[in-house]
Scaffold this active site. Structure first.
Site, PDB file in Angstrom:
ATOM      1  N   ASP A 184      29.435  31.648  43.642  1.00 38.89           N
ATOM      2  CA  ASP A 184      29.238  30.961  42.669  1.00 38.89           C
ATOM      3  C   ASP A 184      30.480  31.735  41.891  1.00 38.89           C
ATOM      4  OD1 ASP A 184      29.198  30.587  40.183  1.00 38.89           O
ATOM      5  OD2 ASP A 184      26.639  31.696  39.452  1.00 38.89           O
ATOM      6  N   HIS A 185      31.599  30.783  41.442  1.00 40.56           N
ATOM      7  CA  HIS A 185      33.018  30.762  41.383  1.00 40.56           C
ATOM      8  C   HIS A 185      33.489  30.403  40.188  1.00 40.56           C
ATOM      9  CE1 HIS A 185      34.978  34.369  43.988  1.00 40.56           C
ATOM     10  NE2 HIS A 185      33.203  34.255  44.523  1.00 40.56           N
TER      11      HIS A 185
ATOM     12  N   THR B  73      27.656  42.233  39.938  1.00 38.44           N
ATOM     13  CA  THR B  73      28.187  43.126  38.726  1.00 38.44           C
ATOM     14  C   THR B  73      29.342  42.170  38.763  1.00 38.44           C
ATOM     15  OG1 THR B  73      29.186  44.404  40.181  1.00 38.44           O
ATOM     16  CG2 THR B  73      26.994  45.061  38.960  1.00 38.44           C
ATOM     17  N   GLY B  74      29.549  41.675  39.211  1.00 36.29           N
ATOM     18  CA  GLY B  74      31.205  40.512  39.317  1.00 36.29           C
ATOM     19  C   GLY B  74      31.863  40.787  39.732  1.00 36.29           C
ATOM     20  N   GLU B  75      32.931  39.834  39.370  1.00 31.95           N
ATOM     21  CA  GLU B  75      34.940  40.319  39.829  1.00 31.95           C
ATOM     22  C   GLU B  75      35.468  39.848  38.157  1.00 31.95           C
ATOM     23  OE1 GLU B  75      33.147  37.757  42.151  1.00 31.95           O
ATOM     24  OE2 GLU B  75      32.926  39.382  43.227  1.00 31.95           O
TER      25      GLU B  75
ATOM     26  N   ASN C 228      36.629  36.178  38.278  1.00 32.24           N
ATOM     27  CA  ASN C 228      35.624  34.642  37.572  1.00 32.24           C
ATOM     28  C   ASN C 228      35.297  35.368  35.759  1.00 32.24           C
ATOM     29  OD1 ASN C 228      35.650  33.657  39.581  1.00 32.24           O
ATOM     30  ND2 ASN C 228      33.966  35.687  40.264  1.00 32.24           N
TER      31      ASN C 228
ATOM     32  N   GLY D  27      27.848  50.129  47.977  1.00 30.32           N
ATOM     33  CA  GLY D  27      28.284  51.245  47.665  1.00 30.32           C
ATOM     34  C   GLY D  27      27.098  51.687  47.285  1.00 30.32           C
TER      35      GLY D  27
ATOM     36  N   ALA E  38      25.048  51.927  43.692  1.00 27.20           N
ATOM     37  CA  ALA E  38      24.596  49.999  43.925  1.00 27.20           C
ATOM     38  C   ALA E  38      23.513  49.370  44.147  1.00 27.20           C
ATOM     39  CB  ALA E  38      26.131  49.331  43.119  1.00 27.20           C
TER      40      ALA E  38
END
Length: 318
Positions: free
Chosen positions: A37-38, A104-106, A109, A173, A176
């Site tokens: 999903d981007h 948590t996304g980038e 995007n 990590g 998370a």
């Protein structure tokens, strides 16, 4: 027993190509689908970025396989109430065979609205609140919510999931992974890291699904396969938090100059050695994964599906 699915890359392929790949995956013996999903691809060479919810609607009519997003960010670009509506509709179309993978996304995007990109701690807090909001909406009851990050005013999903809609939480990590164990119905991570799986299990994830994915490039010409990966997906080998904080494909292209062809040859499974592909996927099984999604890089999709149907999947299932 581990299930093997196919990973659909919205960044690299057009919607029509994704639908065709899904059909081929089902015919090859893959039992599930995952889809990215981007808003943007990672670089211009990938060249695509379809709206995932439209593609999922098409998938529901084209194949009979379950679908999972790997992963959706329900916190910035889309409000959690809107994400909940999209996920609920997808679940209904798929007859309950849908799982919502979230993370948590980038910045790549999520920055498109022009706001500042939050720290990981803030994004994790936002994700926890978003998951709470979405779970309440999935009940089909009217929801009002006044939280630190989100407001929902008298919202109700009239097209609600018929049963449970699982939410899997992505983590790379230990912090998370702890969050995933605490708030998720499952755990998503892209490396076969048994220690990370253990951290998830110890934080409330016992008995919950662990889901992973890996990209490969099946080809009779290994050098050409390495070249394809180096051109299309050098971003897979970028270290640290770069994938979360770089804001545009151009920035990823700049950072990817640090990724050499030799690094790709060492780290990514390329070529047509069956046992190498089998061991790449089997590493996830040994680390305790319940679902593993394999994505083929580059245009040789039919060759990949033939090889996995005839050689790789039978070996994994043995």
């Amino acid at each position: 027993m581990t299930e093997y699915g196919y990973f659909l890359s919205c960044e690299e392929f057009t919607p029509a190509e994704l639908i065709d790949q899904a059909r081929q995956a089902q015919q090859a013996g893959f039992t599930r689908l995952a889809i990215s999903d981007h808003f943007h691809p990672w670089n211009d060479a990938q060249g695509n970025s379809a709206f995932v919810w439209s593609v999922i609607g098409a998938l529901s009519q084209a194949v009979g396989l379950p679908v999972t997003t790997l992963v959706t960010c329900p916190t910035v670009r889309l409000h959690p109430a809107v994400t909940a509506q999209a996920a609920a509709t997808s679940s209904v179309l798929l007859g309950g065979r849908f799982a919502l993978g979230v993370g948590t996304g980038e910045a790549l995007n999520e920055h498109v609205h022009g706001g500042a990109w939050p720290s990981f701690e803030a994004r994790a807090e936002m994700l926890e609140e978003a998951v709470e909001v979405m779970r309440r909406l999935f009940t089909g009851e009217q929801v009002s919510h006044r939280g630190r990050h989100y407001t929902v005013d008298n919202a109700r999903l009239y097209t609600a999931p018929a049963g449970q809609l699982p939410i899997y939480v992505s983590a790379f990590g230990p912090k998370a992974a702890e969050l995933a164990g605490r708030i998720g119905d499952g755990f998503v991570t892209m490396t076969p890291d048994a220690d990370l799986v253990g951290a998830f299990r110890e934080s409330g994830g016992a008995g919950k699904k662990v889901v992973g994915g890996v990209k490969v490039c099946w080809s009779s010409n290994r050098d050409q396969a390495v070249d394809a990966v180096h051109r299309l997906w050098p971003t897979e080998l970028l270290p640290g938090e770069l994938a979360q904080v770089l804001p545009t494909p151009a920035h990823f292209e700049q950072a990817s100059q640090l990724v050499t062809r030799e690094m790709v040859a060492d780290e990514v499974t390329c070529g047509d050695e069956v046992e190498e592909h089998v061991e790449t996927v089997r590493a996830y099984t040994r680390a305790g994964f319940d679902e593993v999604y394999v994505g083929q890089i580059g245009p040789d999709q039919e060759v990949f599906f033939d090889a996995y149907r005839e050689l790789v999947l039978p070996a994994l299932q043995r």
